[in-house]
Scaffold this motif. Structure first.
Motif, PDB file in Angstrom:
ATOM      1  N   VAL A 143       0.864  -1.183   0.000  1.00  0.00           N
ATOM      2  CA  VAL A 143       0.000   0.000   0.000  1.00  0.00           C
ATOM      3  C   VAL A 143       0.899   1.231   0.000  1.00  0.00           C
ATOM      4  O   VAL A 143       1.708   1.403   0.920  1.00  0.00           O
ATOM      5  CB  VAL A 143      -0.929   0.021   1.226  1.00  0.00           C
ATOM      6  N   PRO A 144       0.846   2.077  -1.014  1.00  0.00           N
ATOM      7  CA  PRO A 144       1.712   3.265  -1.042  1.00  0.00           C
ATOM      8  C   PRO A 144       1.437   4.169   0.155  1.00  0.00           C
ATOM      9  O   PRO A 144       0.291   4.536   0.425  1.00  0.00           O
ATOM     10  CB  PRO A 144       1.331   3.950  -2.368  1.00  0.00           C
ATOM     11  N   ARG A 145       2.490   4.506   0.862  1.00  0.00           N
ATOM     12  CA  ARG A 145       2.372   5.386   2.029  1.00  0.00           C
ATOM     13  C   ARG A 145       2.887   6.788   1.748  1.00  0.00           C
ATOM     14  O   ARG A 145       2.599   7.706   2.519  1.00  0.00           O
ATOM     15  CB  ARG A 145       3.158   4.789   3.208  1.00  0.00           C
ATOM     16  N   VAL A 146       3.667   6.958   0.688  1.00  0.00           N
ATOM     17  CA  VAL A 146       4.227   8.271   0.351  1.00  0.00           C
ATOM     18  C   VAL A 146       3.639   8.705  -0.990  1.00  0.00           C
ATOM     19  O   VAL A 146       3.976   8.130  -2.031  1.00  0.00           O
ATOM     20  CB  VAL A 146       5.769   8.214   0.275  1.00  0.00           C
ATOM     21  N   PRO A 147       2.745   9.693  -1.022  1.00  0.00           N
ATOM     22  CA  PRO A 147       2.160  10.136  -2.295  1.00  0.00           C
ATOM     23  C   PRO A 147       3.222  10.748  -3.209  1.00  0.00           C
ATOM     24  O   PRO A 147       4.064  11.537  -2.772  1.00  0.00           O
ATOM     25  CB  PRO A 147       1.112  11.178  -1.870  1.00  0.00           C
ATOM     26  N   LEU A 148       3.164  10.373  -4.487  1.00  0.00           N
ATOM     27  CA  LEU A 148       4.080  10.895  -5.494  1.00  0.00           C
ATOM     28  C   LEU A 148       3.363  11.920  -6.359  1.00  0.00           C
ATOM     29  O   LEU A 148       2.251  11.671  -6.839  1.00  0.00           O
ATOM     30  CB  LEU A 148       4.604   9.758  -6.379  1.00  0.00           C
ATOM     31  N   SER A 149       4.002  13.063  -6.562  1.00  0.00           N
ATOM     32  CA  SER A 149       3.491  14.090  -7.469  1.00  0.00           C
ATOM     33  C   SER A 149       4.406  14.129  -8.691  1.00  0.00           C
ATOM     34  O   SER A 149       5.563  14.553  -8.598  1.00  0.00           O
ATOM     35  CB  SER A 149       3.450  15.457  -6.783  1.00  0.00           C
ATOM     36  N   ILE A 150       3.881  13.687  -9.851  1.00  0.00           N
ATOM     37  CA  ILE A 150       4.663  13.594 -11.079  1.00  0.00           C
ATOM     38  C   ILE A 150       3.969  14.415 -12.153  1.00  0.00           C
ATOM     39  O   ILE A 150       2.785  14.197 -12.437  1.00  0.00           O
ATOM     40  CB  ILE A 150       4.816  12.131 -11.532  1.00  0.00           C
ATOM     41  N   ASN A 151       4.698  15.334 -12.764  1.00  0.00           N
ATOM     42  CA  ASN A 151       4.142  16.212 -13.789  1.00  0.00           C
ATOM     43  C   ASN A 151       5.134  16.341 -14.939  1.00  0.00           C
ATOM     44  O   ASN A 151       6.326  16.589 -14.718  1.00  0.00           O
ATOM     45  CB  ASN A 151       3.838  17.601 -13.217  1.00  0.00           C
ATOM     46  N   TYR A 152       4.615  16.199 -16.154  1.00  0.00           N
ATOM     47  CA  TYR A 152       5.407  16.426 -17.369  1.00  0.00           C
ATOM     48  C   TYR A 152       5.194  17.855 -17.843  1.00  0.00           C
ATOM     49  O   TYR A 152       4.047  18.320 -17.943  1.00  0.00           O
ATOM     50  CB  TYR A 152       5.007  15.445 -18.467  1.00  0.00           C
ATOM     51  N   GLN A 153       6.289  18.530 -18.138  1.00  0.00           N
ATOM     52  CA  GLN A 153       6.227  19.911 -18.601  1.00  0.00           C
ATOM     53  C   GLN A 153       5.871  19.939 -20.078  1.00  0.00           C
ATOM     54  O   GLN A 153       6.535  19.327 -20.911  1.00  0.00           O
ATOM     55  CB  GLN A 153       7.570  20.612 -18.370  1.00  0.00           C
ATOM     56  N   LEU A 154       4.812  20.675 -20.439  1.00  0.00           N
ATOM     57  CA  LEU A 154       4.397  20.845 -21.817  1.00  0.00           C
ATOM     58  C   LEU A 154       4.773  22.235 -22.298  1.00  0.00           C
ATOM     59  O   LEU A 154       5.492  22.974 -21.616  1.00  0.00           O
ATOM     60  CB  LEU A 154       2.890  20.601 -21.936  1.00  0.00           C
ATOM     61  N   GLU A 155       4.282  22.618 -23.444  1.00  0.00           N
ATOM     62  CA  GLU A 155       4.574  23.949 -23.965  1.00  0.00           C
ATOM     63  C   GLU A 155       3.962  25.009 -23.066  1.00  0.00           C
ATOM     64  O   GLU A 155       2.827  24.869 -22.598  1.00  0.00           O
ATOM     65  CB  GLU A 155       4.034  24.083 -25.391  1.00  0.00           C
ATOM     66  N   ASN A 166      -3.865   7.243 -16.070  1.00  0.00           N
ATOM     67  CA  ASN A 166      -4.321   8.081 -17.179  1.00  0.00           C
ATOM     68  C   ASN A 166      -3.405   7.917 -18.384  1.00  0.00           C
ATOM     69  O   ASN A 166      -2.342   7.301 -18.305  1.00  0.00           O
ATOM     70  CB  ASN A 166      -4.383   9.546 -16.743  1.00  0.00           C
ATOM     71  N   VAL A 167      -3.813   8.463 -19.515  1.00  0.00           N
ATOM     72  CA  VAL A 167      -3.074   8.318 -20.772  1.00  0.00           C
ATOM     73  C   VAL A 167      -2.225   9.560 -21.008  1.00  0.00           C
ATOM     74  O   VAL A 167      -2.736  10.691 -20.979  1.00  0.00           O
ATOM     75  CB  VAL A 167      -4.035   8.093 -21.956  1.00  0.00           C
ATOM     76  N   ILE A 168      -0.938   9.358 -21.223  1.00  0.00           N
ATOM     77  CA  ILE A 168      -0.006  10.429 -21.584  1.00  0.00           C
ATOM     78  C   ILE A 168       0.705   9.997 -22.856  1.00  0.00           C
ATOM     79  O   ILE A 168       1.315   8.923 -22.912  1.00  0.00           O
ATOM     80  CB  ILE A 168       1.006  10.698 -20.460  1.00  0.00           C
ATOM     81  N   LYS A 169       0.643  10.803 -23.886  1.00  0.00           N
ATOM     82  CA  LYS A 169       1.233  10.474 -25.175  1.00  0.00           C
ATOM     83  C   LYS A 169       2.764  10.604 -25.121  1.00  0.00           C
ATOM     84  O   LYS A 169       3.311  11.386 -24.322  1.00  0.00           O
ATOM     85  CB  LYS A 169       0.677  11.403 -26.255  1.00  0.00           C
ATOM     86  N   PRO A 170       3.479   9.850 -25.967  1.00  0.00           N
ATOM     87  CA  PRO A 170       4.942   9.971 -25.987  1.00  0.00           C
ATOM     88  C   PRO A 170       5.423  11.384 -26.304  1.00  0.00           C
ATOM     89  O   PRO A 170       6.482  11.796 -25.816  1.00  0.00           O
ATOM     90  CB  PRO A 170       5.357   8.979 -27.080  1.00  0.00           C
ATOM     91  N   ALA A 171       4.677  12.131 -27.117  1.00  0.00           N
ATOM     92  CA  ALA A 171       5.079  13.512 -27.420  1.00  0.00           C
ATOM     93  C   ALA A 171       5.038  14.398 -26.182  1.00  0.00           C
ATOM     94  O   ALA A 171       5.747  15.405 -26.118  1.00  0.00           O
ATOM     95  CB  ALA A 171       4.167  14.087 -28.514  1.00  0.00           C
ATOM     96  N   GLU A 172       4.229  14.031 -25.193  1.00  0.00           N
ATOM     97  CA  GLU A 172       4.146  14.792 -23.952  1.00  0.00           C
ATOM     98  C   GLU A 172       5.170  14.346 -22.916  1.00  0.00           C
ATOM     99  O   GLU A 172       5.361  15.030 -21.912  1.00  0.00           O
ATOM    100  CB  GLU A 172       2.740  14.672 -23.364  1.00  0.00           C
ATOM    101  N   ALA A 173       5.807  13.200 -23.150  1.00  0.00           N
ATOM    102  CA  ALA A 173       6.730  12.634 -22.165  1.00  0.00           C
ATOM    103  C   ALA A 173       8.158  12.570 -22.700  1.00  0.00           C
ATOM    104  O   ALA A 173       8.928  11.683 -22.330  1.00  0.00           O
ATOM    105  CB  ALA A 173       6.266  11.239 -21.750  1.00  0.00           C
TER     106      ALA A 173
END
Length: 416
Positions: A143-155, A166-173
């Motif tokens: 059970v995850p005990r430490v929440p992870l905040s992950i964000n990809y920078q876009l334009e 969720n779905v993230i396209k390769p162009a966004e990653a």
């Protein structure tokens, strides 16, 4: 194993005769079991056979390899909840805002409360649904005990956050994401640790390995992250963007955060700069990694998303991976075609005959028929203004249907 051998292994007599053996075979014939209570001695025999062949629950039981969670007593939780409800009900300001439809709910506060209460348990259920634990840790889970905040920078200033699948396209990653977590808190108590903490972050794709279906592709490896500062960690493998091939559907990108007991020497996982795009050198197994270091680290955080092919990967395969882009297509079997009948009843005559002809010849005839009514400069001839107003007489039913389709502009001829 035959049924007689199974009986011998169970300590039963394979030479049973009469009603006992007959009832037992009837009760288990062809893998089916008679509903209700079996008659006579067959019930006890069937029970003994099932007990011998039953699966040991201790062998198949799943193991929790994560951190436990210290909770307040039920009475203390109920007391806090009642105090909160009492404060809400006695607040005149909240009542006035609610009556005037001006009450604004802080969604960020709602999200923080959800993460602290049931959010991580829901994440564990979602990871089970997507097969994350099964394909990474086998029969283990956490059970995850430490929440992870992950964000990809876009334009611009926009971000593509990683939610629960969720779905993230390769162009966004294409670039490494921004990752943050509370690295100075104890995962068990949720209180400040009081000393320096070290973490390891591994990002892998269990669906991306070309030659070994049981292995993973290592996309990112950062060890010895001090106090949750990812930028100060030891990068053992640089970030490699996802590259799902065309035609294979969605793949999973999984981020696992480990809590270390102390600083570790993980130099054996160091990937040389020249091997950045070497996919064989990026072969990884989360289960083997955890088995080797399970005394020094414990999984504490989890995040994952899905990704599938887009047009940006064509250049990525040629420029970065230095290989031809693979394209996968479904190889559908040929449809079944029954033997030709002399009198095909209740079937259109022309369509039935076309099934037993060369498909290339059929396509050629339909294309010639369409081009014969198409002017090279003015285009196809104008259709009838009222096509259904013109009667069709003295022709077979199948030909009448064909003429009606031609007038209405429908049918197979429009596919060419």
């Amino acid at each position: 194993m035959s049924f007689s051998n199974l009986l011998m292994k169970s300590g039963l007599n394979p030479g049973l005769r009469g009603a006992q053996a007959g009832v037992l075979v009837a009760a288990t014939r062809q893998g089916h079991t008679i509903r209700g209570k079996a008659p006579g001695v067959a019930r006890s025999l069937e029970q003994r056979v099932r007990e011998e062949t039953a699966t040991d629950p201790e062998v198949v039981a799943r193991i929790n390899i994560g951190f436990p969670q210290l909770k307040e007593s039920r009475s203390a939780q109920l007391k806090k909840r009642l105090e909160h409800l009492k404060a809400q009900r006695t607040s005149k300001q909240l009542e006035q805002l609610a009556r005037s439809n001006k009450l604004i709910i802080d969604l960020e506060q709602v999200q923080r409360t959800y993460v602290k209460t049931t959010g991580q348990h829901d994440l564990r259920l979602l990871a089970d649904h997507y097969g994350i634990f099964e394909h990474l840790f086998g029969s283990a889970y956490f059970v995850p005990r430490v929440p992870l905040s992950i964000n990809y920078q876009l334009e611009g200033d926009s971000l593509a956050p990683v939610y629960n699948g969720n779905v993230i396209k390769p162009a966004e990653a294409t670039k490494a994401p921004q990752i943050s977590f509370e690295g100075q808190l104890d995962p068990i108590t949720g209180q400040p640790a009081g000393q320096d903490t070290f973490w390891t972050l591994v990002a892998s794709n269990p669906d991306a390995h070309y030659t070994n279906g049981k292995a993973e592709c290592l996309h990112w490896f950062i060890a010895n992250i001090p106090n949750g500062k990812v930028s100060d960690g030891e990068v053992l493998a640089e970030y490699l963007p996802p590259f799902p091939p065309r035609g294979l559907g969605y793949q999973r990108m999984v981020f696992v955060l480990y809590k270390q007991q102390a600083r570790l020497d993980l130099g054996s996982y160091q990937l040389a700069t020249g091997d950045y795009s070497n996919l064989e050198k990026r072969t990884f197994s989360t289960l083997d990694f955890y088995r080797q270091h399970q005394e020094q680290l414990t999984p504490a955080g989890l995040a994952f998303y899905q990704t599938n092919w887009d047009e940006s990967l064509t250049q990525f395969y040629h420029d970065v991976l230095k290989r031809k882009e693979p394209v996968y297509e479904y190889d559908f079997p040929k449809p079944y075609l029954a033997d030709q009948k002399f009198f095909p009843l209740k079937q259109p005559f022309n369509l039935y005959m076309d099934k037993h002809r060369d498909q290339k010849q059929v396509n050629k005839e339909y294309l010639e028929r369409k081009l014969a009514k198409t002017h090279p400069f003015e285009g196809p001839e104008q259709p009838l203004r009222f096509p259904n107003a013109h009667p069709i007489r003295d022709v077979p039913s199948w030909l009448k249907t064909e003429i009606r389709k031609q007038r209405l502009g429908t049918g197979r001829v429009q596919d060419y």
